[in-house]
Write a protein that holds these residues in place. Structure first.
Motif, PDB file in Angstrom:
ATOM      1  N   CYS A 218      -6.583  -1.808   3.312  1.00 30.22           N
ATOM      2  CA  CYS A 218      -6.116  -3.073   3.903  1.00 30.22           C
ATOM      3  C   CYS A 218      -4.816  -3.504   3.209  1.00 30.22           C
ATOM      4  N   MET A 219      -4.762  -3.332   1.873  1.00 36.90           N
ATOM      5  CA  MET A 219      -3.532  -3.693   1.157  1.00 36.90           C
ATOM      6  C   MET A 219      -2.372  -2.840   1.656  1.00 36.90           C
ATOM      7  N   LEU A 220      -2.665  -1.556   1.931  1.00 41.77           N
ATOM      8  CA  LEU A 220      -1.582  -0.682   2.411  1.00 41.77           C
ATOM      9  C   LEU A 220      -1.112  -1.150   3.785  1.00 41.77           C
ATOM     10  N   GLN A 221      -2.055  -1.529   4.648  1.00 41.62           N
ATOM     11  CA  GLN A 221      -1.681  -2.022   5.973  1.00 41.62           C
ATOM     12  C   GLN A 221      -0.844  -3.303   5.836  1.00 41.62           C
ATOM     13  N   GLU A 222      -1.261  -4.195   4.932  1.00 42.03           N
ATOM     14  CA  GLU A 222      -0.477  -5.431   4.757  1.00 42.03           C
ATOM     15  C   GLU A 222       0.932  -5.091   4.281  1.00 42.03           C
TER      16      GLU A 222
END
Lengths: 394, 86, 385, 87, 291
Positions: A218-222
């Motif tokens: 999720c952090m990578l997507q953000e």
């Protein structure tokens, strides 16, 4: 100062101007000249860098990961088969949040073997978490590599600068080469928050148990989503320093257009000529060129394409059994939008096949016809297919 | 726990937070009389739980009870005794 | 029919044995390894006449598959996440060379961070390779799909490699009752592979030579044509399988309880079982909901999906993968297919890296879809963390 | 649409002489054989990369459709019986 | 001699290796020999997975893991970066198992050695893919049971000899190549210190018994490793600039059956098969000048 440069040379010079410290690359047509020029720069002392002449593209990106993790600015370049061989490491580079910049001379995928240009290679790795910029001309290649480093290092995300093999990589165009001092001012030195350093030992690439794995993704997507604003911000900074404007997409006579062409890469230039000829005859045709395919400019495309009646997507890639990648993501962007334009997908230019003005006109006519009858019967079509060879009617 | 970008772990040696003593069914018992202080047990321990000295100290928080120290002790000063659960 | 309780991996091994695979290049990677271990047992005990090649990497495994398949041998391999990404260059090659190969992909998350548990990022990222890509919900379906895959792949109109996916650990290491068909029946359904070897000293041929730009595009178009043919061959094989063994899976896409449904959830893999339970409980409470089980991701069943979504107002797509910088992967394909209809589509990303998708999660997804009938959602794609 | 017959084999080509075109236009010099000096030792035949030299009773015969004029035969001929001449 | 051994532990307890794991002992001793100023590039495998369950790590030195097949490639990137940063006195160490070295990672290792990077490559050889559950690798010895070389009616264990990786690396002209064993820690530490002092690519191949993988009780781990050397099944030598010399010569070689009998993975071997193994061991010992 202005100089006639091929795309490969533009990428190599950009890497030199960015003062890269470690280059790790493997030769593959059509990208090889990037690697050769960098080797000359290092050999002549024009560039103080370590050049690792690795034994495969998989090791090329692996060495870049090691070098970037140790706190040096790294650069690599590859094409098609090489990009596929290193595709496992593309996920690793983005997952480790290492700001590596790669030049990718787009070349089609085997089999059958083809060294000519299309965008199947970089499209096939669009999920890897890398920012993907597609350039229309060699000036944009040079400028995009410089901007790529700022975006990468401020967001800790790897960036892939794609340009069409041979059409750009081996074609000389006038390119303005900025001075080293200006670039140093635009591009601050490399700094990684937690580099590999015996004085402060860190562990990189540990095991992510289910309790925390999804949060990292999720952090990578953000981060990839945040790279949209960062690309715009860096584009503005670039305009201040070098007086050339870049954004996520380029809109060419598209504000009042009924029929819009949507494409990427060098096809943008040919499409602009066609748009001009239609405009001369009073037909409201326009072009939108996607420069940043990842992060996908959903909002920007809705604004740019929303007002049109029909959009013809021209793309040099296909996902066999479905449609072209640009068409799929654009359809996804418009799915919940009330007034979405009709969309047609044109697969063209695979394996170096020329996309002539006749093909682009055919796409415009098809979109105009669809706009008239208000529906699209056959969404995905192929342009420039030689029926005789395939032995069947299209 | 605050997640670091790229899952970088910035505290070296932090597996000491996890105590592996629950793994063993036997534990090493050291007979200080027989021990000659040779240090082989310290050297051969895969989990570095034995400290040098005569007799050697055993950090029972991490000892997994593999029994190598007992098997290798030249003076037979270490014997594996069943682990009594409390 | 012999019914036994078996894990997903064991079932794949039996499927490969029953399909009389001849060459099995293999490389160990969790959670796929017990497939090749079981096959090794069969061969060691003489139950299976096949060559298990213990190659040095997944890249070599696909290279060996290409070599074996072009010599006409029925070829099988199995891998997961990092291994599938490592052989990525050759999966393109195998499809471009039109070589029938069947590969079991035991889905596992892509690193980093390092994770051996299930999500579908690895197989969905292979969507441009030209392979057919099938998903399975139960171990019985894994067995049946494995057998069907060989028949589909070797069909003269398809001649494309097929990868079928089963969720790591949730299916691969979970035992379920499975009916094992008899060898004779399978031989009836799946005739012996009699493809001629393409390399033969008596008829020397140069394979995969370099087509210039004037020829390349047409080979790619042939793959697209084969994918269209596969849209007929997959349901046909499924129907034929149902006729012989009594079990069918509705071809490429299974609508479930869509009669009168306003909202449906589309997903693939073992999570479909959970969605069926939630649909049942919601239907009992009068909610007009249904499910669409995606069985074939490539070729993407656009026609069937449009037919299934005729009456729907909102379709939720539960993706267990993410195309970073965009969103769900199946979400994009579904959006493109549903363009002509005005069905609102919501994307959910959930269950990455082995995270369970619980009844509650699916219930919340349905609630968001129901609310989306009136109110257009701010963001089309949402993370269920 | 009529059910479409897939390609029997993937990309393939049967071997045939000149299947990839005559390469004679590549050369800027060509070998000339002085049969009197030739000792029939066949070194030219062995070393020719383009299989453009065949051996008859009277000695080496150059197949000018495929000779690229690389000059190896002239360079290696022990009896200096072959000389490279302008076209 | 004893004071050479450093007290400091750079591989913390609490890691999740099986009780009596040979590989972790090899890593612990290696880090003892090399000290704090190292950067470790680790390949996927037992040591990587058991030592870094987020958010914990057993490593007290900088450590990076990228994938299974590129420990040597990542190491060469780190080494190049250190050189370009002008950092002196930091040794880059690549660590991988036998599968990650002899099979999937051989190409990256060969490339890095050929390019002459200044690094140490340590292979902890537990003779199979233990992390994925004991599958055969090219370093698995002849005749051994693994889950992919089961013992059945038709096939009985591994049917190919163990791949001789040290010889392959020496053939690259690497300045220092050595084999080591966890049962001879002083010899191991000396060789690692020599490797650390050598400029250029060095290779240390450490024999590490694996209780669950070789099927023997954990307390016998060192004994099995020792017997491998005493019986000549594993020979401790070093190759300095191409010249080989055996560092530990057993006074009177034990029959190889003493070594094989301790391990369940060999219990199916018939006397004829053991005799065949004895013959190959004798021949190799004669070839290397071991008594």
């Amino acid at each position: 100062m202005k100089q006639a440069l091929t795309g490969n040379e533009a990428a190599a010079i950009a890497a030199k101007l960015a003062r890269v410290k470690v280059i790790s690359a493997y030769p593959i047509t059509p990208q090889t000249a990037v690697v050769e020029r960098l080797a000359e720069f290092v050999a002549n002392g024009e560039l103080d860098a370590e050049f690792i002449k690795v034994e495969s593209e998989h090791s090329a990106l692996s060495a870049c990961i090691g070098a970037a993790a140790t706190g040096t600015r790294t650069f690599t370049a590859t094409s098609s088969q090489g990009l596929m061989l290193m595709s496992e490491m593309l996920f690793v580079a983005s997952g480790l949040r290492l700001p590596i910049v790669m030049a990718n001379a787009n070349r089609s995928l085997s089999a059958p073997l083809s060294i000519w240009c299309d965008q199947q290679d970089s499209m096939a790795v669009r999920d890897s978490g890398w920012v993907q910029l597609y350039c229309e001309n060699n000036q944009e290649v040079l400028d995009s590599v410089l901007q790529a480093y700022r975006v990468a290092e401020e967001l800790l995300l790897p960036v892939m600068v794609c340009f069409d093999g041979f059409i750009l990589s081996h074609t000389a165009e006038p390119v303005d080469i900025p001075g080293q001092a200006e670039v140093d001012e635009f591009l601050p030195p490399y700094k990684l928050p937690n580099p590999l350093d015996p004085c402060r030992p860190v562990t990189m690439g540990p095991v992510g148990v289910p309790e925390c794995y999804e949060e990292f993704r999720c952090m990578l997507q953000e981060a990839t989503r945040a790279s949209k604003e960062k690309l715009i911000e860096v584009g503005r900074a670039f305009w201040k320093h070098f007086r050339r404007r870049y954004g996520l997409i380029e809109r060419y006579r598209s504000n009042d257009a009924d029929v819009l062409l949507l494409t990427m890469g060098s096809l943008g230039s040919s499409a602009k000529d066609i748009v001009d000829s239609y405009r001369k005859r009073g037909e409201k045709v326009g072009l939108v060129r996607v420069r940043s395919f990842r992060p996908f400019p959903v909002k920007e495309l809705i604004d740019a394409l929303g007002s049109a009646k029909a959009v013809s997507v021209l793309e040099k890639d296909v996902s066999p059994g479905s449609a072209g990648a640009l068409f799929l993501d654009t359809a996804a962007a418009f799915i919940n939008v009330k007034r979405a334009p009709l969309m047609l997908d044109f697969i063209c230019g695979l394996g170096g096949r020329d996309v002539s003005s006749l093909h682009i006109r055919e796409a415009v006519r098809a979109a105009t016809r669809a706009a008239e009858i208000g529906e699209v019967r056959k969404a995905v079509r192929w342009l420039g297919l030689r029926e005789k060879l395939v032995g069947l009617r299209i | 726990m605050k997640l670091t970008p790229g899952a970088v772990i910035t505290e070296p040696g932090s597996t000491t937070r996890y105590q592996t003593n629950g793994w063993r069914t036997f534990r090493p018992a050291v007979d200080s009389g027989k021990c000659t202080g040779c240090g082989l047990c310290w050297l051969y321990c895969p989990d570095a739980v034995i400290s040098r000295g005569k007799p050697p100290g055993v950090d029972y928080r991490y000892c997994k009870g593999c029994g190598i120290c007992a098997n290798e002790c030249p003076a037979k000063a270490i014997t594996m005794v069943p682990e009594e659960r409390g | 029919m012999v019914a036994r309780v078996m894990s997903g991996n064991e079932v794949v091994a039996y499927g490969v044995k029953l399909s009389r695979a001849e060459i099995v290049p293999s490389y160990p990677i969790t959670p796929q390894t017990t497939i090749v271990e079981q096959i090794a047992e069969f061969i060691a005990n003489g139950e299976m006449r096949a060559e298990l090649m213990r190659v040095e990497s997944e890249y070599a495994a696909m290279g060996a598959c290409i070599g074996a398949s072009l010599m006409g041998a029925r070829t099988f391999t199995a891998t997961s996440s990092q291994g599938l990404a490592f052989m990525h260059e050759l999966t393109h090659w195998a499809a471009g060379s039109r070589l029938p190969i069947v590969m079991a992909v035991v889905n596992r998350a892509m690193a980093p961070p390092w994770n051996i548990w299930a999500d579908q990022q690895d197989v969905l990222s292979q969507r441009d390779t030209g392979w057919l890509s099938l998903f399975c919900e139960t171990n019985q379906e894994v067995l049946d799909t494995c057998i069907q895959a060989f028949r589909i792949s070797e069909d003269r109109e398809v001649l494309l490699p097929v990868m079928f996916s089963l969720d790591g650990f949730m299916l691969s290491h979970t035992s379920e009752p499975v009916e094992l068909p008899k060898q004779g029946d399978v031989d009836g359904f799946l005739p012996e592979s009699r493809r001629p070897p393409l390399l033969d000293v008596d008829h020397p041929t140069t394979l995969f030579n370099v087509p210039v730009p004037e020829q390349y595009m047409e080979f790619r178009h042939w793959i697209e044509k084969s994918m269209d043919a596969a849209r007929r061959v997959i349901p046909k094989a499924d129907r034929e399988f149902k006729r012989r063994f009594g079990r069918g899976y509705r071809g490429m896409l299974e609508p479930y309880w869509l009669e009168g449904a306003e909202v449906a959830l589309l997903t693939a893999g073992s999570v479909c079982g959970t969605v069926r339970d939630v649909v049942e409980s919601l239907r009992k409470r009068g909610e007009k909901v249904g499910m669409i089980k995606l069985r074939s991701f490539r070729p993407f069943p656009s026609e069937e999906l449009r037919r299934a979504c005729e009456g729907l107002r909102v379709l939720g797509v539960a993706d267990r993968a993410c195309s970073f910088g965009m969103g769900g992967i199946i979400f994009s394909d579904v959006s493109a297919a549903l363009q002509p209809l005005n069905v609102r589509v919501l994307g959910f990303i959930a269950g990455l890296g082995g995270r369970d998708i619980t009844h509650r999660d699916i219930w919340r997804m349905f609630k968001r879809c129901i609310r989306a009938i009136e109110v257009t959602p701010a963001r089309a794609i949402e993370w269920f963390v | 649409m009529k059910s479409w017959r897939g390609p029997p084999v993937p990309v393939a080509a049967r071997p045939s002489v000149g299947s990839s075109g005559r390469t004679s236009s590549w050369r800027i010099q060509k070998p000339v054989v002085n049969l009197k000096r030739c000792t029939r030792c066949r070194m030219c035949w062995i070393f020719c990369p383009d299989v453009a030299i065949s051996f008859t009773k009277r000695g080496p015969a150059i197949n000018h459709d495929y000779c690229k004029g690389c000059g190896i035969c002239a360079n290696e001929c022990p009896a200096k019986a072959i000389t490279m001449e302008a076209l | 001699m004893r004071e050479e051994l450093v007290e400091e532990e750079l591989f913390a307890p609490g890691h999740r290796a099986c009780a009596g794991c040979g590989a972790t002992l090899a890593v612990r001793l290696a880090l003892k020999a090399l000290g704090k100023n190292v950067i470790v590039a680790n390949a996927t495998g037992c040591v990587e997975v058991i030592s870094t369950p987020y958010p914990e790590t057993a490593w007290r030195v900088p450590w990076i893991h990228a994938a299974f097949e590129n420990a040597a490639a990542v190491a060469s990137g780190v080494e190049a970066a250190l050189k370009s940063l002008g950092r002196r006195g930091v040794k880059v160490v690549a660590i991988a198992g036998d599968g990650g070295t002899a099979d999937i990672g051989l190409q990256a290792l060969s490339g890095a050695v050929e390019r002459g990077h200044d690094f140490i490559y340590i292979c902890y050889d537990n003779e199979a893919y233990m992390n994925t559950g004991i599958q055969r690798s090219s370093a698995t010895p002849f005749g051994a049971w693994t889950t992919t070389t089961p013992v059945g009616r038709v096939k009985r264990g591994k049917d190919r000899p163990k791949k001789d990786v040290p010889a392959i690396i020496a053939a690259h002209g690497a300045p220092y190549v050595a084999t080591a064993s966890v049962a001879y820690p002083i010899d191991l530490i000396k060789k690692l210190r020599k490797a650390a002092a050598t400029e250029g690519p060095t290779y240390i191949h450490i024999h590490c018994p694996c209780p669950p993988g070789w099927r023997f009780d954990s307390d016998k781990m060192i004994e099995v490793a020792r017997l491998a050397v005493l019986s000549g099944a594993w020979i401790l030598y070093e190759i300095k600039n191409g010249r080989l010399n055996v560092t530990i010569k057993p006074p009177k070689r034990r029959p190889v059956s003493d070594y094989l009998k301790m391990q369940g993975r060999f219990k199916h071997l018939t006397d004829a098969e053991i005799a065949e193994i004895q013959r190959t061991v004798d021949e190799r010992c004669r070839h290397l000048g071991v008594g």
